[in-house]
Scaffold this motif. Structure first.
Motif, PDB file in Angstrom:
ATOM      1  N   MET A  29      17.108  45.431  45.483  1.00 40.38           N
ATOM      2  CA  MET A  29      17.300  46.269  46.672  1.00 40.38           C
ATOM      3  C   MET A  29      16.654  45.623  47.898  1.00 40.38           C
ATOM      4  SD  MET A  29      16.661  50.070  45.000  1.00 40.38           S
ATOM      5  CE  MET A  29      16.856  50.984  46.545  1.00 40.38           C
ATOM      6  N   PHE A  30      15.447  45.091  47.711  1.00 49.32           N
ATOM      7  CA  PHE A  30      14.762  44.437  48.829  1.00 49.32           C
ATOM      8  C   PHE A  30      15.457  43.130  49.224  1.00 49.32           C
ATOM      9  CE2 PHE A  30      10.594  46.740  47.724  1.00 49.32           C
ATOM     10  CZ  PHE A  30      10.761  47.643  48.763  1.00 49.32           C
ATOM     11  N   LYS A  31      15.985  42.426  48.263  1.00 50.38           N
ATOM     12  CA  LYS A  31      16.720  41.191  48.561  1.00 50.38           C
ATOM     13  C   LYS A  31      17.895  41.475  49.494  1.00 50.38           C
ATOM     14  CE  LYS A  31      16.061  38.071  44.602  1.00 50.38           C
ATOM     15  NZ  LYS A  31      16.740  37.452  43.435  1.00 50.38           N
ATOM     16  N   LYS A  32      18.666  42.510  49.161  1.00 52.25           N
ATOM     17  CA  LYS A  32      19.835  42.857  49.980  1.00 52.25           C
ATOM     18  C   LYS A  32      19.440  43.235  51.399  1.00 52.25           C
ATOM     19  CE  LYS A  32      22.714  44.373  46.096  1.00 52.25           C
ATOM     20  NZ  LYS A  32      23.370  45.527  45.435  1.00 52.25           N
ATOM     21  N   ALA A  33      18.248  43.798  51.536  1.00 51.95           N
ATOM     22  CA  ALA A  33      17.756  44.184  52.863  1.00 51.95           C
ATOM     23  C   ALA A  33      16.984  43.048  53.536  1.00 51.95           C
ATOM     24  CB  ALA A  33      16.864  45.415  52.745  1.00 51.95           C
ATOM     25  N   LYS A  34      16.912  41.896  52.880  1.00 52.98           N
ATOM     26  CA  LYS A  34      16.236  40.702  53.417  1.00 52.98           C
ATOM     27  C   LYS A  34      14.748  40.935  53.666  1.00 52.98           C
ATOM     28  CE  LYS A  34      20.485  38.898  55.467  1.00 52.98           C
ATOM     29  NZ  LYS A  34      21.183  38.441  56.687  1.00 52.98           N
ATOM     30  N   VAL A  35      14.127  41.617  52.712  1.00 52.75           N
ATOM     31  CA  VAL A  35      12.681  41.839  52.769  1.00 52.75           C
ATOM     32  C   VAL A  35      11.973  40.677  52.093  1.00 52.75           C
ATOM     33  CG1 VAL A  35      10.771  43.351  52.124  1.00 52.75           C
ATOM     34  CG2 VAL A  35      12.994  44.338  52.747  1.00 52.75           C
ATOM     35  N   GLU A  36      11.057  40.053  52.789  1.00 50.39           N
ATOM     36  CA  GLU A  36      10.250  38.984  52.193  1.00 50.39           C
ATOM     37  C   GLU A  36       9.140  39.610  51.356  1.00 50.39           C
ATOM     38  OE1 GLU A  36       6.832  35.945  53.725  1.00 50.39           O
ATOM     39  OE2 GLU A  36       8.683  35.984  54.920  1.00 50.39           O
ATOM     40  N   LEU A  37       9.024  39.208  50.100  1.00 56.08           N
ATOM     41  CA  LEU A  37       8.015  39.758  49.195  1.00 56.08           C
ATOM     42  C   LEU A  37       6.898  38.750  48.959  1.00 56.08           C
ATOM     43  CD1 LEU A  37      10.308  41.481  46.522  1.00 56.08           C
ATOM     44  CD2 LEU A  37       9.277  42.497  48.560  1.00 56.08           C
ATOM     45  N   ARG A  38       5.672  39.251  48.999  1.00 54.09           N
ATOM     46  CA  ARG A  38       4.493  38.429  48.712  1.00 54.09           C
ATOM     47  C   ARG A  38       3.702  39.142  47.624  1.00 54.09           C
ATOM     48  NH1 ARG A  38       2.580  36.952  54.947  1.00 54.09           N
ATOM     49  NH2 ARG A  38       4.634  36.189  55.634  1.00 54.09           N
ATOM     50  N   GLY A  39       3.672  38.534  46.441  1.00 58.25           N
ATOM     51  CA  GLY A  39       3.129  39.246  45.295  1.00 58.25           C
ATOM     52  C   GLY A  39       1.926  38.609  44.638  1.00 58.25           C
ATOM     53  N   CYS A  40       1.216  39.432  43.854  1.00 59.37           N
ATOM     54  CA  CYS A  40       0.126  38.923  43.019  1.00 59.37           C
ATOM     55  C   CYS A  40       0.732  38.088  41.884  1.00 59.37           C
ATOM     56  CB  CYS A  40      -0.693  40.084  42.469  1.00 59.37           C
ATOM     57  SG  CYS A  40       0.226  41.120  41.281  1.00 59.37           S
ATOM     58  N   GLU A  41      -0.098  37.479  41.075  1.00 55.98           N
ATOM     59  CA  GLU A  41       0.406  36.608  40.003  1.00 55.98           C
ATOM     60  C   GLU A  41       1.326  37.355  39.050  1.00 55.98           C
ATOM     61  OE1 GLU A  41      -2.587  34.473  37.909  1.00 55.98           O
ATOM     62  OE2 GLU A  41      -3.422  33.522  39.716  1.00 55.98           O
ATOM     63  N   ARG A  42       0.998  38.596  38.748  1.00 54.30           N
ATOM     64  CA  ARG A  42       1.816  39.359  37.807  1.00 54.30           C
ATOM     65  C   ARG A  42       3.147  39.770  38.426  1.00 54.30           C
ATOM     66  NH1 ARG A  42      -2.487  43.707  35.712  1.00 54.30           N
ATOM     67  NH2 ARG A  42      -0.947  44.160  34.078  1.00 54.30           N
ATOM     68  N   ALA A  43       3.149  39.998  39.748  1.00 55.23           N
ATOM     69  CA  ALA A  43       4.399  40.339  40.419  1.00 55.23           C
ATOM     70  C   ALA A  43       5.323  39.126  40.509  1.00 55.23           C
ATOM     71  CB  ALA A  43       4.114  40.887  41.815  1.00 55.23           C
ATOM     72  N   LEU A  44       4.740  37.955  40.641  1.00 56.56           N
ATOM     73  CA  LEU A  44       5.530  36.728  40.790  1.00 56.56           C
ATOM     74  C   LEU A  44       6.458  36.487  39.608  1.00 56.56           C
ATOM     75  CD1 LEU A  44       2.877  34.212  42.201  1.00 56.56           C
ATOM     76  CD2 LEU A  44       4.797  35.188  43.434  1.00 56.56           C
ATOM     77  N   GLN A  45       6.043  36.898  38.419  1.00 58.72           N
ATOM     78  CA  GLN A  45       6.816  36.611  37.218  1.00 58.72           C
ATOM     79  C   GLN A  45       8.192  37.274  37.216  1.00 58.72           C
ATOM     80  OE1 GLN A  45       4.888  38.191  33.711  1.00 58.72           O
ATOM     81  NE2 GLN A  45       4.629  40.226  34.621  1.00 58.72           N
ATOM     82  N   TYR A  46       8.359  38.313  38.037  1.00 62.06           N
ATOM     83  CA  TYR A  46       9.648  39.015  38.060  1.00 62.06           C
ATOM     84  C   TYR A  46      10.717  38.258  38.834  1.00 62.06           C
ATOM     85  CZ  TYR A  46       7.325  42.947  35.855  1.00 62.06           C
ATOM     86  OH  TYR A  46       6.641  43.739  34.963  1.00 62.06           O
TER      87      TYR A  46
END
Length: 415
Positions: A277-294
């Motif tokens: 959903m965020f990709k389609k809205a062009k949201v840049e995501l900055r995640g912790c190490e555990r979030a990065l794995q997704y």
């Protein structure tokens, strides 16, 4: 007229405003609404001058969005004026009354703050919101907008003054510092003899400058680092919709989500759809190490600074946590005490979040985007306070008054 003379005139007239009837105040607000409706094209024309100048100066998309006055936003200002007119007048309200053993009656009555100075950037609709609340609460107001909105603010103030004059409300109670010179702000902040309170609305730099230099009380919030925590007992559909709305609906405002916290027990079910959903809205995501794995290709590694960041843009920090306590500790450590939400179907967890998160507005199962005086039914707001003295959260009509002790005697003297 110089700033000191404006403030002096505002102070002089402020003592007389409690004599102005509710009827006159309401007529003034409704007349201003009529004039705004009649002069929409002129307002948009003046606003266009500011937008063109802003683009030439290289203002960000978020700043230009705040500066814009289109038909929808002008209609919103008209609605604010009519909404404030429909609210109960708090001035003179007796809050409580009690009798002492000697027969003296003591009470508390709402009275205006006096002279309210508001310093704000970009958003010209603040001119109307602030003036409308001050008119209804019998406060004089001194408006100092940003240089980027000078033409928009000028036309709006002229309309407000015209409405005041036509309906018998003292137009001196609406003062506008019609200059782009920054020195005017410095001078304003020294006039504690005439200005009772200052409210800054804008970026963190402006608010810190005001707080550090003002000689009178300041009602403020530095920034809006708002969180949504997706609890392990969240309804996924609610969580996806709330998080998307809180980030994407209008990212350049202080009540937009800047950090999303997700419980590890639900992250596998929640994260993949949310990321798409965020990709389609062009949201840049900055995640912790555990979030990065997704999605290690799409999500960027978050730094310590990201947890403190107010992006005001389509950028979001994401952290996976192992407990409700960890989420609450993160919010209280990195947040700005503005607006934070939990998505959960667990009553105990929801109430624990409400009680322990130290913010002005705390939500269960709703977007943080609702933190707004008009949305809360306050008619409008002077700003959103994260302070803990006098007012916290959206500052509405009643918050522009303070209690005054009133005492009724019958010849009693103190022994």
């Amino acid at each position: 007229m110089n700033v000191k003379e404006m403030a002096k005139r505002a102070k002089e007239v402020s003592y007389k405003l409690t004599d102005i009837s509710t009827e006159i105040k309401n007529r003034t607000l409704k007349k201003a609404a009529e004039l705004l409706r009649e002069r929409k094209e002129l307002i948009e024309k003046e606003n266009q001058k500011d937008l063109i100048a802003g683009e030439e100066k290289g203002l960000s998309k978020a700043m230009l969005d705040r500066l814009l006055l289109n038909e929808k936003r002008i209609n919103g200002m008209i609605q604010v004026l009519n909404d404030v007119a429909s609210l109960n007048d708090p001035v003179g309200e007796i809050i409580k009354m009690w009798k002492r053993p000697n027969g003296i009656k003591i009470g508390k009555m709402r009275v205006p703050l006096g002279v309210v100075g508001i310093i704000y950037e970009s958003r010209p609709n603040v001119t109307v919101e602030a003036a409308s609340l001050c008119i209804k609460s019998s406060n004089a107001v001194i408006l100092k907008g940003g240089s980027e909105a000078i033409n928009s603010n000028r036309i709006l103030v002229n309309i407000l003054k015209e409405a005041a004059t036509s309906e018998g409300f003292p137009e001196e109670a609406i003062q506008f510092i019609d200059t782009t010179e920054r020195l005017a702000v410095k001078e304003m902040l020294q006039l504690d003899e005439y200005i009772d309170v200052i409210i800054p609305r804008g970026g963190e730099g402006l608010i810190r400058f005001v707080a550090e230099n003002a000689r009178m009380p300041v009602i403020k919030h530095y920034k809006g680092v708002c969180h949504v925590f997706v609890d392990e007992f969240a309804d996924l559909e609610k969580a996806w919709n709330i998080c998307f709305n809180a980030k994407v609906q209008r990212p350049g405002v202080c009540n937009a989500m800047e950090t999303m916290l997700v419980h590890s027990n639900i992250s596998d079910a929640f994260m993949p759809t949310m990321i798409e959903m965020f990709k389609k809205a062009k949201v840049e995501l900055r995640g912790c190490e555990r979030a990065l794995q997704y999605d290690p290709k799409y999500i960027k590694p978050a730094t310590e600074d990201d947890w403190y960041a107010e992006y005001l843009d389509l950028i979001l920090a994401v952290k996976i946590v192992d407990s409700l306590d960890e989420a609450i500790d993160h919010i209280n450590t990195y947040g700005s005490h503005h607006s934070d939400a939990i998505v959960t179907e667990n009553y105990t967890n929801g109430m624990k979040f409400l009680n322990r998160v130290d913010s002005a507005a705390v939500y269960i199962n709703a977007s943080t985007r609702f933190t707004d005086g008009n949305v809360f039914g306050l008619g409008a707001e002077m700003g959103i306070s994260t302070d803990k003295i006098h007012v916290r959260g959206p500052m509405g009509l009643e918050d522009l008054t303070i209690p005054k002790y009133i005492i009724f005697g019958d010849g009693q003297i103190r022994e």
